[in-house]
Scaffold this motif. Structure first.
Motif, PDB file in Angstrom:
ATOM      1  N   ASP A 260       0.852  -1.192   0.000  1.00 22.95           N
ATOM      2  CA  ASP A 260       0.000   0.000   0.000  1.00 22.95           C
ATOM      3  C   ASP A 260       0.888   1.243   0.000  1.00 22.95           C
ATOM      4  O   ASP A 260       1.422   1.635   1.036  1.00 22.95           O
ATOM      5  CB  ASP A 260      -0.918  -0.002   1.221  1.00 22.95           C
ATOM      6  CG  ASP A 260      -1.831   1.216   1.278  1.00 22.95           C
ATOM      7  OD1 ASP A 260      -1.909   1.955   0.279  1.00 22.95           O
ATOM      8  OD2 ASP A 260      -2.468   1.428   2.333  1.00 22.95           O
TER       9      ASP A 260
ATOM     10  N   ASN B  55       0.503   4.230   2.566  1.00 18.12           N
ATOM     11  CA  ASN B  55       0.944   4.113   3.949  1.00 18.12           C
ATOM     12  C   ASN B  55       2.243   4.895   4.133  1.00 18.12           C
ATOM     13  O   ASN B  55       3.270   4.584   3.515  1.00 18.12           O
ATOM     14  CB  ASN B  55       1.147   2.642   4.306  1.00 18.12           C
ATOM     15  CG  ASN B  55       1.377   2.419   5.792  1.00 18.12           C
ATOM     16  OD1 ASN B  55       1.918   3.270   6.490  1.00 18.12           O
ATOM     17  ND2 ASN B  55       0.978   1.267   6.280  1.00 18.12           N
ATOM     18  N   THR B  56       2.221   5.900   5.001  1.00 23.65           N
ATOM     19  CA  THR B  56       3.381   6.778   5.188  1.00 23.65           C
ATOM     20  C   THR B  56       4.583   6.034   5.774  1.00 23.65           C
ATOM     21  O   THR B  56       5.707   6.546   5.701  1.00 23.65           O
ATOM     22  CB  THR B  56       3.029   7.949   6.115  1.00 23.65           C
ATOM     23  OG1 THR B  56       2.507   7.428   7.352  1.00 23.65           O
ATOM     24  CG2 THR B  56       1.987   8.849   5.470  1.00 23.65           C
TER      25      THR B  56
ATOM     26  N   TYR C 232      -3.659  -1.387  10.934  1.00 22.10           N
ATOM     27  CA  TYR C 232      -2.538  -0.447  10.804  1.00 22.10           C
ATOM     28  C   TYR C 232      -2.949   0.908  10.230  1.00 22.10           C
ATOM     29  O   TYR C 232      -2.091   1.791  10.076  1.00 22.10           O
ATOM     30  CB  TYR C 232      -1.400  -1.022   9.949  1.00 22.10           C
ATOM     31  CG  TYR C 232      -0.689  -2.211  10.549  1.00 22.10           C
ATOM     32  CD1 TYR C 232      -0.577  -2.381  11.927  1.00 22.10           C
ATOM     33  CD2 TYR C 232      -0.106  -3.170   9.734  1.00 22.10           C
ATOM     34  CE1 TYR C 232       0.073  -3.470  12.473  1.00 22.10           C
ATOM     35  CE2 TYR C 232       0.554  -4.277  10.270  1.00 22.10           C
ATOM     36  CZ  TYR C 232       0.633  -4.423  11.636  1.00 22.10           C
ATOM     37  OH  TYR C 232       1.292  -5.518  12.171  1.00 22.10           O
ATOM     38  N   THR C 233      -4.224   1.126   9.888  1.00 25.04           N
ATOM     39  CA  THR C 233      -4.632   2.384   9.267  1.00 25.04           C
ATOM     40  C   THR C 233      -5.200   3.362  10.303  1.00 25.04           C
ATOM     41  O   THR C 233      -5.643   2.956  11.389  1.00 25.04           O
ATOM     42  CB  THR C 233      -5.705   2.151   8.195  1.00 25.04           C
ATOM     43  OG1 THR C 233      -6.896   1.640   8.821  1.00 25.04           O
ATOM     44  CG2 THR C 233      -5.207   1.174   7.138  1.00 25.04           C
TER      45      THR C 233
ATOM     46  N   SER D 109       0.615   0.337  15.362  1.00 22.31           N
ATOM     47  CA  SER D 109       1.137   1.248  14.337  1.00 22.31           C
ATOM     48  C   SER D 109       0.853   2.669  14.787  1.00 22.31           C
ATOM     49  O   SER D 109      -0.120   2.925  15.512  1.00 22.31           O
ATOM     50  CB  SER D 109       0.510   0.995  12.957  1.00 22.31           C
ATOM     51  OG  SER D 109      -0.760   1.615  12.857  1.00 22.31           O
TER      52      SER D 109
ATOM     53  N   GLU E 164      -0.100   5.145  12.879  1.00 20.70           N
ATOM     54  CA  GLU E 164      -1.307   5.666  12.249  1.00 20.70           C
ATOM     55  C   GLU E 164      -2.534   5.320  13.091  1.00 20.70           C
ATOM     56  O   GLU E 164      -3.427   6.149  13.286  1.00 20.70           O
ATOM     57  CB  GLU E 164      -1.453   5.120  10.831  1.00 20.70           C
ATOM     58  CG  GLU E 164      -0.487   5.731   9.839  1.00 20.70           C
ATOM     59  CD  GLU E 164      -0.944   5.567   8.396  1.00 20.70           C
ATOM     60  OE1 GLU E 164      -2.111   5.210   8.173  1.00 20.70           O
ATOM     61  OE2 GLU E 164      -0.122   5.814   7.500  1.00 20.70           O
TER      62      GLU E 164
END
Length: 353
Positions: free
Chosen positions: A86, A89-90, A240-241, A266, A268
């Motif tokens: 993805d 995803n930073t 993880y978002t 994570s 985020e």
């Protein structure tokens, strides 16, 4: 040196392996040879379903679509494919920088493959790779082309060196570069417990993710080391978002009995959760402490600043690219590299009020 990809080469004494033909692709994809040709030359004239089957068959057979591509297989392209699950995803930003600058110094370029959960994209990049468009690949998606994360399915025959980064691929005999996720998660859990927290909620990553499995084991290790029982009711699923962090925060706000600390696997998720708690009038860390994992760029500037586990992301990218370059240039390379993490203490965690 042996290729690390699933190549159709021969060993001394073996009978020569016939190169895959367009008929082989057509038979495996259950289409005509004309459809195979159209899927490659004019894909807009082929249904997405048929094209996906053709690309998957090309990846599995190792078919090289045209004479020019066959020529490429015996030459160097000086390009490397970097496969991401993805791109949005930073977390991957500094990893990509480390990969790119290391490849650049060695005279290689980089192509990014953003799979975004699409089987058609995966089949496309498998065929792209099998056609000799790149010399090697760095995989951050946790599996070989053609396989699931659990190692199910037939891996694509792409015949180039591969390196796994962040997520090891147990079903593949390839080098991998990682951190000790289990030890890092245990360290964070013990830090929270050491401040006096006894009810610690754990917000997980995706259930089928090897990183999540290791971090969850580390969370339980940390509880055990602190003499705290594991309570399944304190585990909240995430992915993880930021969105899953918001959802976890909404669930906590709705509870009458809340934990005194939350460990999100994570950053985020931690940032999304903190925002939700603050919007509901809860204070961080006075009412609930929040910790993350990764140390992305936004962790230090979040309000409050986020206590987290620092991953050396740029160095991870550099190490993966260095190992792949060694393989491409015929030098020996280690099978595993594990880099150190760091507990970063900021303002989102405090002793329970």
């Amino acid at each position: 040196m042996d290729d690390l990809g699933q190549a159709g080469g021969t060993e001394p004494g073996d009978a020569p392996v016939r190169a895959a033909r367009i008929q082989d692709v057509a038979r495996l994809a259950d289409v005509s040879t004309a459809t195979v040709s159209r899927a490659l030359a004019t894909p807009e004239r082929v249904s997405p379903e048929a094209r996906a089957r053709v690309l998957e068959a090309i990846a599995k057979t190792g078919y090289v679509p045209n004479p020019a591509a066959r020529t490429l297989r015996s030459q160097k392209t000086y390009m490397v494919l970097v496969v991401l699950p993805d791109l949005a995803n930073t977390f991957f930003s500094k990893i990509l920088r480390g990969i790119e600058e290391t490849l650049f110094e060695a005279g290689y370029g980089m192509i990014i493959s953003d799979l975004d959960g699409s089987p058609e994209k995966e089949a496309h990049f498998a065929a792209f790779t099998a056609a000799g468009r790149v010399d090697g690949a760095i995989l951050l998606n946790g599996h070989l082309f053609g396989q699931s994360r659990e190692g199910e399915g037939q891996p694509a025959r792409i015949g180039i060196p591969l390196v796994a980064l962040c997520e090891a691929i147990p079903s593949a005999d390839i080098p991998h570069i990682e951190i000790d996720n289990r030890a890092a998660a245990s360290r964070m859990t013990q830090h929270l417990a050491g401040l006096g927290h006894r009810r610690i909620t754990y917000v997980s990553g995706p259930a089928n993710n090897i990183l999540e499995r290791e971090r969850f084991l580390g969370f339980k290790d940390g509880l055990e080391a602190a003499g705290l029982p594991f309570d399944p009711a304190l585990v909240i699923p995430g992915d993880y978002t930021i969105e899953s962090g918001v959802a976890a925060g909404q669930g906590l706000v709705a509870r009458t009995t809340r934990p005194t600390a939350v460990f999100c696997t994570s950053d985020e998720m931690a940032i999304g959760l903190m925002r939700t708690l603050l919007s509901a009038g809860l204070r961080v860390p006075e009412d609930i402490s929040v910790a993350g994992f990764d140390d992305i760029e936004f962790a230090a500037v979040a309000e409050p600043s986020l206590t987290t586990i620092h991953q050396p992301r740029r160095e991870l990218g550099q190490a993966a690219a260095t190992v792949l370059i060694d393989l491409l240039q015929g030098r020996p390379a280690p099978k595993q590299i594990r880099l150190e993490t760091e507990l970063v203490i900021r303002n989102s965690v405090a002793p329970p009020g």
